[in-house]
Design a protein around this motif. Structure first.
Motif, short mmCIF file in Angstrom:
data_model
loop_
_atom_site.label_atom_id
_atom_site.label_comp_id
_atom_site.label_asym_id
_atom_site.label_seq_id
_atom_site.Cartn_x
_atom_site.Cartn_y
_atom_site.Cartn_z
N VAL A 368 0.83 -1.15 -0.12
CA VAL A 368 0.05 0.04 -0.12
C VAL A 368 0.61 1.32 0.27
O VAL A 368 0.71 2.27 -0.73
N ILE A 369 1.90 1.25 0.77
CA ILE A 369 2.99 2.43 0.87
C ILE A 369 3.59 2.66 -0.56
O ILE A 369 3.47 3.63 -1.11
N GLU A 370 4.00 1.44 -1.15
CA GLU A 370 4.67 1.74 -2.42
C GLU A 370 3.65 2.15 -3.42
O GLU A 370 4.04 2.93 -4.33
N SER A 371 2.56 1.67 -3.24
CA SER A 371 1.61 2.16 -4.52
C SER A 371 1.12 3.65 -4.39
O SER A 371 0.89 4.12 -5.34
N ARG A 372 1.28 3.82 -3.06
CA ARG A 372 0.88 5.45 -2.84
C ARG A 372 2.02 6.26 -3.30
O ARG A 372 1.71 7.42 -4.06
N LYS A 373 3.31 5.66 -3.06
CA LYS A 373 4.54 6.51 -3.58
C LYS A 373 4.53 6.45 -5.08
O LYS A 373 4.85 7.59 -5.55
N ALA A 374 4.22 5.44 -5.76
CA ALA A 374 4.22 5.16 -7.27
C ALA A 374 3.31 6.23 -7.80
O ALA A 374 3.29 6.80 -8.80
N ARG A 375 1.99 6.27 -7.10
CA ARG A 375 1.05 6.88 -7.88
C ARG A 375 1.46 8.61 -7.69
O ARG A 375 1.19 9.27 -8.70
N GLY A 376 2.03 8.98 -6.56
CA GLY A 376 2.42 10.32 -6.37
C GLY A 376 3.68 10.79 -7.41
O GLY A 376 3.53 11.78 -8.10
N SER A 377 4.49 9.66 -7.75
CA SER A 377 5.76 10.06 -8.65
C SER A 377 4.99 10.01 -9.86
O SER A 377 5.62 10.91 -10.84
N LYS A 378 3.95 9.20 -10.36
CA LYS A 378 3.23 9.23 -11.63
C LYS A 378 2.80 10.65 -11.81
O LYS A 378 2.77 11.18 -12.98
#
Length: 438
Positions: A368-378
């Motif tokens: 969940v943490i990684e998904s949130r970070k990846a979404r912010g980067s995108k």
């Protein structure tokens, strides 16, 4: 609400599974029913070695499996949450069971229908339970006195819902008689009888939180809103490429979510009437198969959906993406609900099991943490390349960024939570009268 089958039974049920223990033998377990795995083990389930990796539970999500029911469960609800109980509906053995979460045993059983159930619902105060069945009846029980009222249908009763004030019950029927019934919950008197409301089987019908509008969805790919006061209706045809299996309102009645066989969920702004001129918000890439159920959390920050891909998806409504996918069921989902405090998810599947998931700390799960970070980067990457195409806004009240998934010429200044909490509410405009065949 689940989908249909070309082989007669709306839930597509095949031969019944092997018998389970009677309610007296019920309890919590950490294994699958007989034929899949053993019966004994600790009350909490992490990742049992004897369950294939494909069906393993995501790391840090604990899960309980209640015993004491023998057949497919078509509907489930949380109730009496302060007393740690929840209710489930058994599909084949024609019983409604009230479970004690702490002990893992059914504490009350209702048995009156002569055919499988399609759905059950509860009054907000958990005093009454309403059930619809393929025996062509809708029945309501007083959970304190046990008194029961029954309504005869002209066809299969495919869905039922009770108004938030507990005064009315709405139910829908099958494809031969696509009829909506609105009944007085105390006297069982029919208040409204709307024939030909849809062109195919009604899969879900429900009241809005203001008890003024009945919403229904169907295999005919439409959403219909029927006003109880003036008996007028409107139809939403756009945004649906396949049958619609379920729908639900936010607790404030501002938004309506629908689950569709096209593998997506869509959220419509109903309260302001913007659904007339704007596309819905789409939640995609959460399921690999048709979506069978959907439900908002009490604060509307999450949507929980069940699918034919045997998973439960937890959606972040503010950002519009899937936060987490829960895996562990062996067959497609018939229902999935979330508790008011957002600590638990209860899911039911065609394979005859229920699962109680503890999701209170899901935001700390690495995926969940990684998904949130990846979404912010995108989002940051797209902003740098084409800022004029990114639907990213800043909430004027909390000064925090939020994404907008619908195209609009207006400047959107508030996030969904500010809109939901706003004391100023626009009243749903009265729809024009439309004949049922349009």
């Amino acid at each position: 609400m689940a989908g249909g089958s070309s082989h007669g039974h709306p839930l597509g049920l095949g031969p019944g599974p092997e018998p389970e223990p009677s309610p007296a033998e019920g309890g919590w377990g950490d294994r699958e029913p007989p034929g899949r795995a053993g019966r004994k083990g600790p009350a909490w389930l992490g990742r049992p070695k004897n369950i294939p990796k494909l069906c393993s539970i995501p790391l840090h999500i604990q899960c309980k499996i209640p015993r004491g029911h023998s057949d497919t469960v078509s509907s489930c609800h949380f109730c009496f949450e302060d007393k740690n109980t929840f209710m489930l509906l058994d599909e084949i053995d024609r019983t409604v069971k009230l479970w004690d979460v702490e002990k893992g045993f059914p504490i009350q059983v209702f048995e009156e229908h002569t055919a499988p159930f399609s759905e059950c619902d509860l009054t907000p105060g958990d005093r009454r339970v309403v059930t619809s069945s393929y025996d062509n009846t809708v029945k309501a029980w007083d959970m304190e006195t046990g008194k029961m009222l029954a309504l005869e249908h002209e066809g299969f009763a495919t869905s039922c819902n009770i108004s938030c004030d507990g005064r009315y019950v709405v139910s829908g029927s099958d494809k031969e008689n696509t009829t909506i019934y609105v009944v007085d919950a105390v006297s069982a008197t029919v208040v409204a009888h709307i024939q030909g409301h849809h062109k195919s089987t009604i899969t879900k019908c429900c009241f809005d939180p203001d008890n003024q509008t009945v919403t229904s969805v169907s295999y005919d790919k439409t959403i219909k809103l029927w006003g109880m006061i003036l008996s007028t209706s409107i139809t939403i045809n756009e945004g649906h490429s396949n049958a619609i299996s379920d729908c639900c309102f936010t607790s404030g009645g501002h938004y309506l979510c629908k689950a569709c066989w096209d593998k997506s969920l869509k959220i419509w702004d109903i309260k302001t009437g913007e659904f007339r001129c704007h596309e819905p918000i789409s939640l995609n890439q959460g399921h690999e198969g048709s979506v069978s159920s959907c439900l908002f959390s009490q604060d509307a920050s999450l949507v929980v959906s069940g699918g034919y891909d045997k998973t439960i998806a937890i959606w972040d409504t503010e950002a519009g993406y899937r936060k987490l996918s829960l895996k562990g069921h062996w067959d497609w989902m018939t229902d999935a609900v979330i508790s008011k405090n957002k600590k638990w998810i209860l899911s039911a599947s065609k394979e005859s099991t229920l699962r109680l998931w503890h999701i209170e700390k899901m935001d700390h799960i690495p995926s969940v943490i990684e998904s949130r970070k990846a979404r912010g980067s995108k989002i940051a990457e797209v902003l740098s390349l084409s800022p004029q195409l990114v639907l990213l806004h800043q909430c004027e009240e909390y000064e925090k960024p939020f994404s907008c998934l619908q195209c609009s010429d207006e400047m959107i200044s508030k996030c969904v939570f500010c809109y939901l909490s706003s004391p100023v509410r626009k009243i749903l405009p009265l729809p024009p009268s439309v004949s049922p065949d349009l």
